[in-house]
Design a protein around this motif. Structure first.
Motif, PDB file in Angstrom:
ATOM      1  N   CYS A 208      40.255  28.986  33.752  1.00 14.12           N
ATOM      2  CA  CYS A 208      38.983  28.579  33.150  1.00 14.12           C
ATOM      3  C   CYS A 208      38.576  27.147  33.550  1.00 14.12           C
ATOM      4  N   VAL A 235      36.745  29.676  37.123  1.00 11.42           N
ATOM      5  CA  VAL A 235      35.430  30.221  36.797  1.00 11.42           C
ATOM      6  C   VAL A 235      34.633  30.306  38.108  1.00 11.42           C
ATOM      7  N   CYS A 290      37.803  33.856  35.795  1.00 11.39           N
ATOM      8  CA  CYS A 290      37.594  33.680  34.357  1.00 11.39           C
ATOM      9  C   CYS A 290      36.104  33.729  34.032  1.00 11.39           C
ATOM     10  N   CYS A 291      35.685  32.952  33.034  1.00 11.17           N
ATOM     11  CA  CYS A 291      34.320  33.023  32.500  1.00 11.17           C
ATOM     12  C   CYS A 291      33.240  33.000  33.579  1.00 11.17           C
TER      13      CYS A 291
HETATM   14 ZN   LIG Z   1      37.219  31.244  30.960  1.00 11.40          ZN
END
Ligand SMILES: [Zn+2]
Length: 341
Positions: A208, A235, A290-291
């Motif tokens: 992240c 990310v 990730c995000c």
């Molecule tokens: Zn994340």
């Protein structure tokens, strides 16, 4: 295939991870930005099932149960403390159900609690209790290993590691590299990973906050310091030296882009495919995202790593595009200028 443990798969590596469930389900209208509590698990389970399935088809080797922020502290914030157990159990059940469709592993998931304070010893017990209840339910529902992630503090990560080890499960523990070079309790990221590995974590690394460009240099340092498997899950945003994390990205008018105006900073699938190759080259064993992740990123990463996955059936064939195909010159001459201007 599903009988292979995470350790076996890492040995044959790299293992492909896919996360960012909270961001993606927020974008789809099922999670409220701000608290970011995964109420969707109980309220719209089909939406969770579908996103797992999309990541599975794109090549993810692990279905991560959506229990991120499904801990007591966060559920209290949104008035759903009474749903804590049901939410945690159902998240694992959904992940298992979809994992079975494609021979993926199931990971239990815990994260930073926002309750830990290194200067207040009483918070250690609170954090431990939160992890123990979440992971106790996860074990009963059936997980293959546990991912403890977005850890701001080494101290909090070590509590998670102890709880996971007590349950007899392999632990992947990753830090959130929000700071320039060290955890919030003052350990260099590589040093913190070395300590986690020494304390028994099977996989250590970062997830992240940083995009590929600003995360990979830290991964290179971690790789040098540990012998165990290394995980890297950035990310898909274009962070750089001036804005090393997604939290520091700003739009041209100076507005903070995090967390719900990051779209224009997004990495393409090609950039994430390049990242997957660079991560493997650096010696990372668990390569993920990730995000901000979408299934198109994951498929491109899988294919860059040499795999053909179920969603590869629909991978791009620009030779079949009506305007990009080889005989473009033969197209209606009046149409061409609008594509080449
Ligand atoms: Zn994340």
């Amino acid at each position: 295939m599903s009988s292979l443990s995470i350790m076996n798969r890492l040995a044959a590596g790299p293992v492909l991870g896919a996360e960012g469930y909270v961001f993606e389900l927020e974008r789809r209208g099922y999670i409220k930005a701000g608290p970011f509590v995964p109420e969707v698990v109980l309220d719209f389970p089909d939406a969770v099932r579908e996103l797992h399935r999309e990541f599975l088809r794109a090549g993810a080797d692990v279905m991560v149960a959506l229990t991120y922020y499904a801990h007591r502290e966060k559920l209290r914030d949104v008035g759903r403390e009474g749903d804590l157990e049901a939410m945690n159990r159902q998240a694992v059940r959904i992940a298992r159900e979809v994992a079975r469709e494609g021979g993926a592993l199931v990971a239990g998931n815990v994260c930073n609690t926002w309750a830990y304070d290194p200067d207040d010893p009483a918070t250690r017990g609170m954090v431990r209790a939160m992890y123990a209840e979440q992971l106790g339910w996860a074990v009963e529902e059936g997980v293959d290993f546990v991912i403890s992630e977005t850890n701001d503090y080494l101290g909090e990560a070590l509590i998670a590691l102890e709880v996971i080890a007590d349950l007899g499960l392999p632990a992947m523990v990753t830090l959130a590299p929000t700071q320039p070079d060290r955890t919030r309790d003052g350990y260099g990221y590589a040093e913190a990973c070395r300590i986690l590995a020494a304390e028994g974590a099977q996989v250590v690394g970062l997830n992240c906050d940083r995009g590929p460009r600003t995360m990979l240099p830290l991964i290179a340092e971690i790789r040098e310091r540990v012998d165990c498997a290394v995980a890297v899950q950035p990310v898909p945003y274009q962070t750089d030296a001036a804005a090393p994390t997604m939290e520091t990205l700003r739009s041209p008018d100076g507005q903070r882009a995090f967390p719900i105006a990051l779209d224009s900073f997004g990495c393409t699938r090609f950039e994430m495919a390049d990242f997957a190759l660079q991560a493997r080259e650096l010696g990372a064993d668990y390569v993920g995202i990730c995000c901000g992740a979408g299934p198109h990123h994951v498929r491109a990463m899988a294919e860059a790593l040499g795999r053909e996955v179920p969603a590869s059936k629909y991978s791009p064939s620009m030779d079949l595009h009506p305007m990009f195909r080889a005989d473009m010159a033969a197209k209606d001459a009046a149409f061409l200028p609008t594509w080449t201007a």
